[in-house]
Design a protein around this motif. Structure first.
Motif, PDB file in Angstrom:
ATOM      1  N   ARG A   1      -3.870  -9.100  -4.124  1.00 48.33           N
ATOM      2  CA  ARG A   1      -3.034  -8.449  -5.139  1.00 48.33           C
ATOM      3  C   ARG A   1      -3.520  -7.046  -5.477  1.00 48.33           C
ATOM      4  N   TYR A   2      -4.767  -6.734  -5.121  1.00 47.11           N
ATOM      5  CA  TYR A   2      -5.373  -5.496  -5.583  1.00 47.11           C
ATOM      6  C   TYR A   2      -5.687  -4.499  -4.471  1.00 47.11           C
ATOM      7  N   GLY A   3      -5.505  -4.884  -3.218  1.00 47.37           N
ATOM      8  CA  GLY A   3      -5.705  -3.888  -2.171  1.00 47.37           C
ATOM      9  C   GLY A   3      -6.462  -4.405  -0.976  1.00 47.37           C
ATOM     10  N   ALA A   4      -7.196  -3.501  -0.339  1.00 50.92           N
ATOM     11  CA  ALA A   4      -7.812  -3.756   0.961  1.00 50.92           C
ATOM     12  C   ALA A   4      -9.248  -4.247   0.819  1.00 50.92           C
ATOM     13  N   ILE A   5      -9.736  -4.898   1.887  1.00 49.91           N
ATOM     14  CA  ILE A   5     -11.150  -5.256   2.007  1.00 49.91           C
ATOM     15  C   ILE A   5     -11.600  -4.923   3.427  1.00 49.91           C
ATOM     16  N   TRP A   6     -12.908  -4.913   3.625  1.00 55.66           N
ATOM     17  CA  TRP A   6     -13.413  -4.733   4.997  1.00 55.66           C
ATOM     18  C   TRP A   6     -14.576  -5.673   5.237  1.00 55.66           C
TER      19      TRP A   6
ATOM     20  N   PRO B   1       0.823  -1.212   0.000  1.00 49.22           N
ATOM     21  CA  PRO B   1       0.000   0.000   0.000  1.00 49.22           C
ATOM     22  C   PRO B   1       0.855   1.259   0.000  1.00 49.22           C
ATOM     23  N   GLN B   2       0.258   2.342  -0.459  1.00 52.82           N
ATOM     24  CA  GLN B   2       0.874   3.628  -0.221  1.00 52.82           C
ATOM     25  C   GLN B   2       0.871   3.890   1.290  1.00 52.82           C
ATOM     26  N   SER B   3       1.783   4.738   1.746  1.00 52.81           N
ATOM     27  CA  SER B   3       1.920   4.958   3.183  1.00 52.81           C
ATOM     28  C   SER B   3       0.662   5.571   3.794  1.00 52.81           C
ATOM     29  N   PHE B   4      -0.043   6.425   3.055  1.00 54.86           N
ATOM     30  CA  PHE B   4      -1.249   7.038   3.616  1.00 54.86           C
ATOM     31  C   PHE B   4      -2.331   6.006   3.904  1.00 54.86           C
ATOM     32  N   ALA B   5      -2.336   4.902   3.146  1.00 52.29           N
ATOM     33  CA  ALA B   5      -3.430   3.939   3.211  1.00 52.29           C
ATOM     34  C   ALA B   5      -3.507   3.216   4.546  1.00 52.29           C
ATOM     35  N   ILE B   6      -2.399   3.151   5.287  1.00 52.71           N
ATOM     36  CA  ILE B   6      -2.418   2.444   6.561  1.00 52.71           C
ATOM     37  C   ILE B   6      -2.638   3.396   7.734  1.00 52.71           C
ATOM     38  N   ALA B   7      -2.879   4.679   7.430  1.00 54.26           N
ATOM     39  CA  ALA B   7      -3.196   5.659   8.467  1.00 54.26           C
ATOM     40  C   ALA B   7      -4.713   5.666   8.705  1.00 54.26           C
ATOM     41  N   TYR B   8      -5.215   6.690   9.382  1.00 60.89           N
ATOM     42  CA  TYR B   8      -6.652   6.725   9.722  1.00 60.89           C
ATOM     43  C   TYR B   8      -7.462   7.344   8.586  1.00 60.89           C
ATOM     44  N   HIS B   9      -8.651   6.700   8.298  1.00 59.30           N
ATOM     45  CA  HIS B   9      -9.576   7.145   7.262  1.00 59.30           C
ATOM     46  C   HIS B   9     -10.898   7.561   7.917  1.00 59.30           C
TER      47      HIS B   9
ATOM     48  N   ILE C   1      -7.369   0.747  -3.435  1.00 56.65           N
ATOM     49  CA  ILE C   1      -8.735   0.348  -3.770  1.00 56.65           C
ATOM     50  C   ILE C   1      -9.266  -0.488  -2.610  1.00 56.65           C
ATOM     51  N   LEU C   2     -10.423  -0.128  -2.091  1.00 59.43           N
ATOM     52  CA  LEU C   2     -11.102  -0.936  -1.080  1.00 59.43           C
ATOM     53  C   LEU C   2     -12.249  -1.684  -1.735  1.00 59.43           C
ATOM     54  N   SER C   3     -12.351  -2.982  -1.455  1.00 60.40           N
ATOM     55  CA  SER C   3     -13.431  -3.802  -1.998  1.00 60.40           C
ATOM     56  C   SER C   3     -14.166  -4.501  -0.870  1.00 60.40           C
TER      57      SER C   3
ATOM     58  N   GLN D   1      -5.239 -12.453   2.960  1.00 57.88           N
ATOM     59  CA  GLN D   1      -5.707 -11.090   2.755  1.00 57.88           C
ATOM     60  C   GLN D   1      -5.331 -10.244   3.970  1.00 57.88           C
ATOM     61  N   SER D   2      -4.079  -9.748   3.978  1.00 50.98           N
ATOM     62  CA  SER D   2      -3.568  -9.032   5.150  1.00 50.98           C
ATOM     63  C   SER D   2      -4.242  -7.696   5.393  1.00 50.98           C
ATOM     64  N   PHE D   3      -4.587  -6.981   4.322  1.00 48.45           N
ATOM     65  CA  PHE D   3      -5.054  -5.601   4.443  1.00 48.45           C
ATOM     66  C   PHE D   3      -6.569  -5.601   4.621  1.00 48.45           C
ATOM     67  N   SER D   4      -7.022  -5.706   5.862  1.00 41.76           N
ATOM     68  CA  SER D   4      -8.456  -5.793   6.132  1.00 41.76           C
ATOM     69  C   SER D   4      -8.777  -5.087   7.435  1.00 41.76           C
TER      70      SER D   4
END
Length: 946
Positions: free
Chosen positions: A603-608, A382-390, A592-594, A634-637
């Motif tokens: 491979r394509y980004g985050a999920i929730w 991810p870009q560095s901003f993506a792991i900060a607060y949204h 991209i969040l899906s 799927q690490s980015f969740s």
């Protein structure tokens, strides 16, 4: 989101509905193939004298250096009515180069008039798996045996011919068996039998009068189950929806057992415990279902399907972790059963598609995930901003609202990086557009955020409003890239815009069309700091069967929707990802969040985790849900902080912010009908506690970013179960109310109201330090520790033997910290040693793949901290490495905090020989060294003399 529309139609408030509408979704007995496969299981269990279901054909055996192939044939005592020439299966076992990995396939010897089985390799696997050829093979009249070694682990598989069974061994210990319980049942296409005409009414009645059923109870039960095996083979009805099933029954069933293992995990997504509960045996219920759904306010402790599906299961026992992945994106049901006290059996039931299973023999979790993600793809960095607060809400109303929210973060001194806009920002739910009255200057709005280092995300769903005046609709219709009905017309359903069509992302032309829509001249008002959210992509269809697409719709190359349902959302995720690459000319990493996902989505980004609820039990459930998703690659969740539906009380909001600060994806989100709940809404002391939680996240971003980089090269999850770090500690195997962030932090969420004290399990074999006070804690002999938990206290513990990089200056956004120096927190183990890593790059581009990054290995041993920089660790060896341009902006270390020191040092000396200034606190044994003269990217050391 579905609920809001349905409830609005009924004139009800969202908050008045408290549970999922179960009648909208099938149970196993309402699913033709699930009930058929369960009937097979009952037949086998109740009538074991029938003999094996499949017979090994001896003359078909072929031994190779990379594996074996042979044929099996159905004995027909269960299925019956098999089409001639279609009852034989060709089975292949290929040993792959990925460590300890075997691919098992079974393909029908297809008759000319049979439709080929769908295979999803091109979408799920990153490349054709390479076979290995360093094997020792043997065969006799009873079995076929292969063995091989890799990194000192010894692997083997044995194919037993009668009864047909496949067993896998690790270091001589049986780890996995297939068809050990004879539940392999493969529905080949059959000839549809027309029912015989009924006799005249009077003859029929006479026959009934004379009929006497003289069969035994066993014979009646056998016939009942045989009939159940043939249930709903050619058509199926659920509510008002009819599934024509033009190709008849095509399901596959198989039992996969894990001898000696009481615990299995994975097969997300379900809102249930991390260690999967039994669904058959002493506890009998619904199987776990994998079928991507839009489920309103989902039930907890339930095996029902949710938004994503990953058919990957892990088994862990002391000394061994193994896994299986069934590469098939059609609907699945999976039963779990403990047939003996120390073993677990799973029964996999798949509606259609291919028999294609990857077996991962470990022998430890890291090896399993490394092999699994080497096949399905590494996580995107991810870009560095993506792991900060949204900060998100359905919906921020207009540009003035956006400006006000952004300004209040400034006013209340709370950092954040991303502001999100939901569906109301568009022109009538037409994606890639803006509501010109509410958002007349979208580019300027994004620019105003960007000057503070902040980004924006807008939602773009896969349903396209049916409107000839809407350019996306008219162009897609002309291109013929919508999903089709059986008659070839465009499928039309109902979603947020009203009457809608759906892009067919299985079509390469459709994916190309979609990706081009993200070009700046296509998506007017978009800028380089605008990113994307793909929602409703299960796909959600409000008037469809089970609120999704009919299974007999047709995709590209005449593929039925039933074959590809679970990869639909992933393919939209992919197409959006490719669109972001296209717009930046491959320079910027997409964010991209899906909501929907499948194996490979990493491979394509985050999920929730979708539309959760503002309740304490949903906060509690977020931990096992995210652990299950993480160990499936799927690490980015993350889960919506505060819960999507409902109005969280202030205490719940604080506890959720505290917990999520240590989870991979950190976003607050809320339903349109909820009260505003930005961090400052609650007032003090609650706002202060939320501010503190978010600041803790920002402080730890260097550590978390390093964890994400590790995940991209090894598949190791960012958020981990305790047993991942303590694989031989059986007390951790079922724990899912605690978790690890990397290997350094253990977190115990507070998930009940008014909790003044909580019990924490701290596994043996490590020193543990309270992260807030840095004081060493001493749990009981059982590893339990009671911890006081006032509202400002979340139990977080630092593991001895860890070195954690962090930035202690808190800025308005993560982008504004790039020139700030670092602090190292060094927690000593019982030997007075510690290890850690540091990774950084430009936070935006793909230059890191060329070696353009800063990496350091950190080690404290023999009273000396050493920093070394072996650059090659994270470099793609196939890339041409130039001299790195990235220098870390400012990779200076300004402070060391050493925890667990037994006495005050006499002096502390830098690499240059200079005496360094330090302080010592006897409580906790904490030494703080100022300006140690260290810079990441260079080699240096600091020595402590006692």
């Amino acid at each position: 989101m579905l609920a809001a529309l349905l409830l609005a139609i009924l004139g009800l408030a969202v908050s008045s509905v408290m549970a999922v509408k179960q009648h909208d979704f099938k149970l196993c007995h309402q699913s033709g193939f699930c009930s058929r496969q369960r009937a097979v299981a009952e037949l086998v269990e109740k009538f074991p004298t029938l003999g094996p279901n499949y017979k090994f054909i001896e003359s078909s055996l072929k031994l190779g250096k990379a594996g074996v192939e042979f044929k099996i044939v159905e004995q027909s005592h269960i299925g019956g009515s098999v089409q001639p020439g279609g009852d034989e299966l060709l089975v292949t076992l290929d040993i792959l180069k990925a460590a300890g990995t075997v691919r098992v396939r079974a393909d029908p010897v297809v008759a000319k008039d049979q439709k080929p089985r769908y295979k999803s390799d091109e979408f799920v696997l990153t490349s054709v798996p390479e076979k290995s050829n360093l094997k020792v093979a043997s065969a006799n009249d009873k079995d076929v045996h292969y063995e091989w070694t890799h990194d000192s682990a010894k692997y083997a598989f044995v194919v037993e011919k009668s009864p047909f069974t496949i067993r896998f061994y690790v270091n001589g210990d049986e780890a996995i068996s297939m068809n050990d319980h004879d539940l392999f049942f493969y529905e080949n296409q059959i000839v549809k039998e027309e029912p015989a005409p009924a006799p005249p009414a009077d003859q029929n009645a006479a026959a009934e009068d004379k009929k006497v059923d003289e069969r035994s109870d066993d014979e009646k039960e056998f016939d009942r189950l045989k009939e159940a095996v043939r249930k709903d083979q050619w058509a199926e009805q659920f509510g008002s929806h009819h599934d024509s099933k033009p190709h008849g029954p095509t399901s596959i069933g198989l039992d996969i057992s894990f001898p000696g293992s009481k615990h299995v995990y994975g097969i997300p997504e379900h809102a249930t415990s991390f260690a999967l509960k039994p669904t058959r045996g002493e506890i009998s219920g619904e199987p776990y279902r994998l079928y991507n759904f839009d489920v309103f306010e989902y039930e907890l402790n339930s095996p029902m399907a949710l938004y994503g599906s990953i058919p990957f299961m892990l088994s862990h026992k002391k000394g061994q972790t193994v896994g299986v992945f069934w590469q098939n994106p059609s609907e699945m049901w999976i039963d779990v059963e403990h047939k003996s006290a120390d073993s677990t059996t799973s029964h996999w039931m798949v509606e259609s598609g291919s028999f294609d299973i990857f077996v991962f023999l470990g022998p430890h979790a890291a090896a399993v995930l490394d092999s699994y993600t080497s096949l399905t793809g590494r996580a995107a960095m991810p870009q560095s901003f993506a792991i900060a607060y949204h900060q998100c809400r359905w919906n921020y109303l207009d540009e003035a609202d956006v400006q006000g929210v952004d300004g209040n973060f400034e006013k209340h001194d709370i950092p954040y990086d991303v502001l999100w806009l939901d569906i109301e920002h568009t022109d009538g739910k037409r994606y890639f557009t803006w509501d010109n009255a509410k958002f007349p200057n979208p580019a300027n709005m994004q620019s105003d955020l960007a000057v503070k280092g902040r980004k924006m995300v807008t939602i773009i769903d896969p349903h396209i409003k049916k409107d000839d005046n809407y350019h996306v609709s008219s162009e897609a219709k002309s291109a013929g890239i919508f999903v089709k009905n059986k008659d070839g017309s465009d499928y039309e359903g109902w979603c947020w815009p009203g009457s809608s069509n759906w892009i067919d992302y299985t079509n390469a032309a459709a994916r190309s069309f979609w990706s081009k829509k993200f070009l700046y001249n296509q998506y007017e008002g978009s800028t380089p700091t605008l990113y994307t959210w793909n929602d409703m992509n299960e796909p959600s269809v409000f008037n469809g069967p089970e609120i999704t697409m009919p299974k007999d719709l047709v995709h590209h190359d005449n593929v039925e929707h039933r074959d590809v349902h679970n990869i639909y959302g992933m393919l939209q995720h992919r197409s959006t990802y490719e669109g972001h690459l296209l717009r930046s000319i491959d320079n910027d990493r997409p964010f991209i969040l899906s909501r929907a996902f499948f194996a490979g989505s990493q491979r394509y980004g985050a999920i929730w985790t979708g539309d959760n609820f503002a309740r304490w039990d949903h906060l509690e459930a977020s931990v096992p849900m995210l652990l299950s998703i993480g160990i499936a690659g799927q690490s980015f969740s993350g889960a919506d902080v505060g819960g999507f539906f409902g109005d969280p009380e202030p205490e719940l909001m604080v506890r959720w912010f505290q917990t999520a600060a240590f989870q991979p994806f950190y976003r607050g989100h809320a339903h349109i009908d909820t009260k505003r709940r930005e961090p400052w809404i609650y007032g003090e002391p609650f706002t202060g506690h939320i501010r503190s939680a978010i600041r803790t996240r920002y402080q730890l971003l260097p550590y978390i970013y390093t964890l994400f980089r590790e995940s991209t090269v090894s598949g190791t999850p960012v958020m981990r179960p305790l047993w991942y770090a303590f694989p031989d500690d059986e007390a951790t195997f079922a724990v899912d109310d605690e978790f690890m962030l990397g290997s350094a932090f253990l977190i115990k969420p507070v998930v009940q109201k008014d909790t003044a004290e909580t019990e924490v399990l701290l596994p043996a074999g490590s020193n543990w330090y309270d992260y807030e006070t840095l004081v060493k804690v001493d749990p009981s002999a059982s590893g339990k520790l009671n911890v006081k938990t006032p509202l400002d206290k979340l139990p977080v513990f630092l593991r001895g033997g860890s070195i954690v990089p962090r930035r202690d200056r808190i800025r308005r956004s993560s982008a504004l910290t790039i020139k700030d120096p670092y602090t190292l927190v060094i927690a000593l183990d019982e030997k007075g040693e510690a290890l850690g890593e540091f990774y950084n790059d430009d936070g935006r581009s793909f230059d890191y793949k060329k070696g353009d990054y800063v990496y350091a290995q950190l080690e404290f041993r023999d009273n000396t901290l050493r920093c070394t920089s072996p650059v090659a660790k994270y470099t793609d060896v196939s890339a041409k490495i130039s001299k790195p341009k990235f220098t870390g902006h400012d990779s200076r270390v300004e402070r060391l905090i050493i925890v667990g020191v037994h006495s005050k040092p006499k002096r502390v000396v830098s690499s240059s020989g200079a005496n360094l200034e330090f302080t010592f606190a006897r409580e906790g044994g904490v030494v703080v060294v100022k300006e140690p003269q260290g810079v990441f990217g260079k080699e240096w050391h600091v020595a402590f003399e006692f």
